[in-house]
Scaffold this motif. Structure first.
Motif, short mmCIF file in Angstrom:
data_model
loop_
_atom_site.label_atom_id
_atom_site.label_comp_id
_atom_site.label_asym_id
_atom_site.label_seq_id
_atom_site.Cartn_x
_atom_site.Cartn_y
_atom_site.Cartn_z
N THR A 102 8.73 3.19 -6.70
CA THR A 102 8.42 2.54 -7.90
C THR A 102 9.04 1.16 -7.77
N LEU A 103 10.26 1.27 -7.51
CA LEU A 103 11.03 0.06 -7.55
C LEU A 103 10.67 -1.15 -6.58
N ASN A 104 10.44 -0.53 -5.38
CA ASN A 104 9.80 -1.59 -4.55
C ASN A 104 8.11 -1.98 -4.80
N LEU A 105 7.49 -1.22 -5.50
CA LEU A 105 6.49 -1.45 -5.96
C LEU A 105 6.22 -2.73 -7.08
N ALA A 106 7.37 -2.58 -8.00
CA ALA A 106 7.69 -3.50 -9.02
C ALA A 106 8.07 -4.73 -8.42
N LYS A 141 0.93 -1.26 -0.02
CA LYS A 141 -0.09 -0.02 0.12
C LYS A 141 0.75 1.25 -0.20
N TRP A 142 1.92 1.37 0.76
CA TRP A 142 2.74 2.68 1.02
C TRP A 142 3.77 2.70 -0.13
N PHE A 143 4.05 1.38 -0.86
CA PHE A 143 5.09 1.59 -1.85
C PHE A 143 4.23 2.06 -2.96
N GLU A 144 3.10 1.76 -3.38
CA GLU A 144 2.21 2.41 -4.18
C GLU A 144 1.83 3.90 -3.89
N PHE A 145 1.63 4.15 -2.92
CA PHE A 145 1.65 5.47 -2.36
C PHE A 145 2.73 6.39 -2.69
N ALA A 146 4.07 5.96 -2.41
CA ALA A 146 4.97 6.75 -3.05
C ALA A 146 5.24 6.82 -4.48
N HIS A 147 5.03 5.66 -5.17
CA HIS A 147 5.03 5.56 -6.71
C HIS A 147 4.31 6.57 -7.27
N LEU A 166 6.57 -2.87 -16.48
CA LEU A 166 6.46 -1.42 -17.00
C LEU A 166 6.79 -0.69 -15.79
N LEU A 167 6.96 -1.11 -14.76
CA LEU A 167 7.58 0.00 -13.51
C LEU A 167 9.03 -0.23 -13.73
N PHE A 168 9.44 -1.30 -13.79
CA PHE A 168 11.15 -1.62 -13.94
C PHE A 168 11.56 -0.73 -15.02
N LYS A 169 10.81 -0.56 -16.17
CA LYS A 169 11.19 0.15 -17.32
C LYS A 169 11.34 1.80 -16.94
N ILE A 170 10.61 2.02 -15.99
CA ILE A 170 10.72 3.63 -15.46
C ILE A 170 12.22 3.79 -15.08
N GLY A 171 12.64 3.12 -14.09
CA GLY A 171 13.80 3.31 -13.71
C GLY A 171 15.14 3.07 -14.46
N CYS A 172 14.83 2.01 -15.38
CA CYS A 172 16.13 1.69 -16.35
C CYS A 172 16.02 2.55 -17.41
N PRO A 174 20.89 2.77 -11.76
CA PRO A 174 21.36 1.22 -11.46
C PRO A 174 20.57 0.28 -10.60
N GLU A 175 19.97 0.71 -9.55
CA GLU A 175 19.31 -0.03 -8.56
C GLU A 175 17.96 -0.96 -9.24
N PHE A 176 17.66 -0.37 -10.54
CA PHE A 176 16.43 -1.24 -11.30
C PHE A 176 16.95 -2.11 -12.14
N TYR A 177 18.39 -2.25 -12.48
CA TYR A 177 18.85 -3.11 -13.59
C TYR A 177 18.83 -4.46 -12.88
N SER A 178 19.12 -5.03 -11.72
CA SER A 178 19.14 -6.39 -11.46
C SER A 178 17.88 -6.89 -11.24
N PRO A 179 16.97 -6.24 -10.26
CA PRO A 179 15.55 -6.72 -10.19
C PRO A 179 14.89 -6.83 -11.32
N ALA A 180 15.16 -6.10 -12.53
CA ALA A 180 14.48 -5.99 -13.71
C ALA A 180 14.78 -7.17 -14.65
N SER A 181 16.12 -7.65 -14.08
CA SER A 181 16.58 -8.60 -15.32
C SER A 181 16.09 -10.00 -15.06
#
Length: 232
Positions: A192-196, A178-184, A214-220, A225-232
């Motif tokens: 965004t990263l934690n919501l993804a 809920k709060w990750f979505e709020f922050a996103h 789609l959310l990972f793509k925002i950061g990529c 860099p923090e988005f790269y590994s979780p998105a792969s």
């Protein structure tokens, strides 16, 4: 109807004068803040004039004026006096400085005072300090109260992460989501990263392998860099 800048300036001065005539000390504080350059796109003015304006408000018993003088004119005595007179902003600011200097034990009573004075961030930080001391009951109470009061995306992410960690306060995946979505929704990229991650793994929500990428793509796209590994 649009008005030109000179007209807006005159209107502001007229309204400020009206507020002063009505005896509103906040009018003097706001004018002082303008002189101190605390508003974006307004150049710094006369610091001595700001001092005089703040003094008028202080003489009228305005604790917020004491806080502004204490914080922005580096007057420690005024900050303490503002805190003692009930200004939550002053209490929080003093406590935050102590926390930044790793003086957690000294900060605790000051932050507690700020929380009792209704400052949202102080409420949350008081919960956080109690969490460090393994005081589960107070940590639960004040972290939860603080995140709801603050409406702050950074606090929302911190709260969500603590809910997932579950080391002192209880693990509540749905609350974290809920709060990750709020922050996103407030354009906080940590949110965004934690919501993804939650959507990818079904943490606190129904797993959604279409929405997560789609959310990972925002950061990529922003090359974070923090988005790269979780998105792969």
């Amino acid at each position: 109807k649009m008005c030109n800048l000179s007209h807006c300036s005159e209107l502001f001065k007229f309204n400020m004068l009206g507020a002063k005539i009505q005896g509103l000390s906040l009018a003097y504080v706001e004018e002082a803040k303008i002189e101190l350059g605390l508003y974006e796109n307004i150049p710094k003015g006369d610091v001595n004039k700001a001092q005089e304006l703040l003094q008028i408000a202080i003489d009228a018993g305005d604790s917020y004026a004491l806080y502004i003088r204490g914080r922005y004119l580096e007057d420690a005595h005024s900050l303490r006096e503002a805190s003692n007179k009930g200004c939550g902003k002053a209490s929080y600011y003093i406590g935050k400085i102590m926390i930044d200097e790793h003086q957690h034990d000294d900060a605790l009573p000051i932050i507690e005072r700020g929380a009792s004075q209704g400052h949202p961030k102080a409420v949350f930080i008081y919960g956080y300090l109690n969490m460090l001391q393994k005081n589960k009951e107070k940590a639960e109470e004040f972290l939860t109260k603080g995140v709801n009061m603050a409406g702050n995306s950074i606090i929302a992410v911190k709260y969500g992460l603590e809910r997932l960690k579950g080391s002192v306060i209880s693990r509540k995946e749905a609350e974290a989501y809920k709060w990750f979505e709020f922050a996103h929704n407030m354009n906080n990229l940590d949110g965004t990263l934690n919501l993804a991650i939650c959507l990818r793994d079904g943490i606190g929500c129904t797993q959604d392998r279409k929405k997560a990428p789609l959310l990972f793509k925002i950061g990529c796209k922003l090359k974070i860099p923090e988005f790269y590994s979780p998105a792969s």
